[in-house]
Design a protein around this motif. Structure first.
Motif, PDB file in Angstrom:
ATOM      1  N   ASN A 128     -13.420 131.278  54.984  1.00  0.00           N
ATOM      2  CA  ASN A 128     -14.715 131.750  55.491  1.00  0.00           C
ATOM      3  C   ASN A 128     -15.874 131.035  54.800  1.00  0.00           C
ATOM      4  O   ASN A 128     -16.859 130.642  55.440  1.00  0.00           O
ATOM      5  CB  ASN A 128     -14.846 133.258  55.292  1.00  0.00           C
ATOM      6  N   GLU A 167     -18.624 128.532  56.442  1.00  0.00           N
ATOM      7  CA  GLU A 167     -20.056 128.771  56.266  1.00  0.00           C
ATOM      8  C   GLU A 167     -20.777 127.518  55.785  1.00  0.00           C
ATOM      9  O   GLU A 167     -21.943 127.288  56.128  1.00  0.00           O
ATOM     10  CB  GLU A 167     -20.283 129.918  55.275  1.00  0.00           C
ATOM     11  N   ARG A 218     -10.196 133.262  63.110  1.00  0.00           N
ATOM     12  CA  ARG A 218     -11.446 132.728  62.578  1.00  0.00           C
ATOM     13  C   ARG A 218     -11.565 131.227  62.863  1.00  0.00           C
ATOM     14  O   ARG A 218     -12.616 130.737  63.296  1.00  0.00           O
ATOM     15  CB  ARG A 218     -11.489 132.978  61.070  1.00  0.00           C
TER      16      ARG A 218
END
Length: 345
Positions: free
Chosen positions: A118, A122, A142
């Motif tokens: 994650n 980002e 994801r």
């Protein structure tokens, strides 16, 4: 008067072009890793960048190209050659194409791996490399949502792109080697957190090979909590305290095998006369030990290279094989020999 920009001003693409005597378009092509620029001009641009202290404005480039020129990788650990070697090859390959590696360590924990992925997303990574095919349930969701190329390494996965090898088959081949030497009493020393599908598959492969020979593995002779050399040394002590200790011990990697050898030697066992010990991966030092190690040679560099080639092809809109299956090679050395005729139990 020097034409070098003052310390207070940011060096621009135009400054580099002026210093190197080429166009700004040529400077841009060089900085983007293009191979179409003449060598002399490339060297002039690189020399100008060095002299002027030019630093690429990544934020501006990302806005213009919608790419960060970064590729992420999440590995279980950097403490062993298993992952550091392929990463070095991987990094060199993407670096030659103008990309920077952003690296994270999951410590074999699926939750940590998801958090690190994650974070990398980002930061705007353009592609991602993972290890194994056992992950947090939300991880592929994801990745798919972000639409970034991703490849798994060290395991074969027909669902997603991967470069790896058949861990069950590799373990079965090693076990068959020991069976051919007359061994019937086996021990296993590994570290198997839930996310380590590679070692779990190897345990399965060993059990299947034993079953085919009419044998079973005593579960008390499977030690699955060894991650360091000293862990393996202590695990060997534990195995040798069994009423009927194994004559052959299969280790999860060469580092653990070295620890197991130390433990056996400290209990005055002769390798391989009294006990045979095997590793996995064929680390550089393995053939130089006092008892050169029998192991499975995995082309670690090839894993990193193939992973990088796949991701670069995807980023360039080129076709690439979704699965690359490598074949480990059994390397027989002096740490394995015929089973002792008289049991030590």
């Amino acid at each position: 008067m020097s034409d070098k920009p003052s310390p207070s001003s940011r060096v621009s693409l135009e400054d580099v072009a002026l210093r190197s005597g080429v166009s700004t378009a040529t400077v841009s092509r060089v900085l983007n890793g293009s191979t179409t620029v003449r060598q002399s001009r490339r060297e002039a641009v690189e020399r100008a960048c060095e002299e002027l202290g030019y630093v690429i404005n990544r934020a501006a480039r990302t806005l213009a190209s919608r790419r960060s020129m970064t590729i992420g990788a999440v590995v279980p650990t950097l403490a062993t050659e298993t992952f550091s070697r392929p990463l070095a090859t991987f990094q060199q390959k993407i670096h030659n194409s103008g990309y920077t590696l952003l690296l994270a360590n999951s410590n074999f924990d699926p939750d940590t791996e998801l958090k690190e992925v994650n974070k990398l997303v980002e930061y705007g990574i353009d592609a991602l490399m993972l290890v194994g095919n056992s992950h947090h349930p939300k991880l592929w969701e994801r990745i798919t949502r972000q639409g970034i190329p991703c490849i798994q390494t060290f395991s074969v996965d027909r669902r997603y792109p991967s470069v790896g090898y058949d861990n069950e088959q590799a373990a079965a081949e090693m076990t068959s080697h020991l069976l051919a030497l007359g061994h019937t009493n086996f021990g296993i020393i590994v570290g198997t957190p839930p996310s380590n599908d590679r070692v779990s598959d190897r345990i399965t492969g060993t059990k299947q090979a034993l079953a085919a020979a009419g044998l079973t593995l005593d579960e008390e002779q499977l030690i699955n909590s060894a991650f360091t050399m000293n862990d393996a040394r202590q695990a060997m002590f534990k195995l040798l305290e069994r009423p009927n200790p194994p004559t052959a011990v299969i280790c999860g990697n060469d580092l653990l095998a070295f620890g197991a050898m130390r433990g056996a030697s400290e209990r005055y066992l002769r390798i391989p006369t009294d006990i045979s010990i095997t590793g996995f991966n064929d680390y550089e030092y393995s053939e130089h030990l006092e008892h050169p190690l029998t192991t499975m040679r995995v082309e670690l560099d090839s894993i990193g290279l193939c992973a990088a080639e796949f991701l670069l092809a995807e980023l360039n809109g080129e076709e690439a094989a979704r699965q690359t299956v490598l074949k480990p090679q059994l390397i027989v050395r002096g740490s394995t020999g015929s089973a002792p005729r008289i049991s030590r139990g």
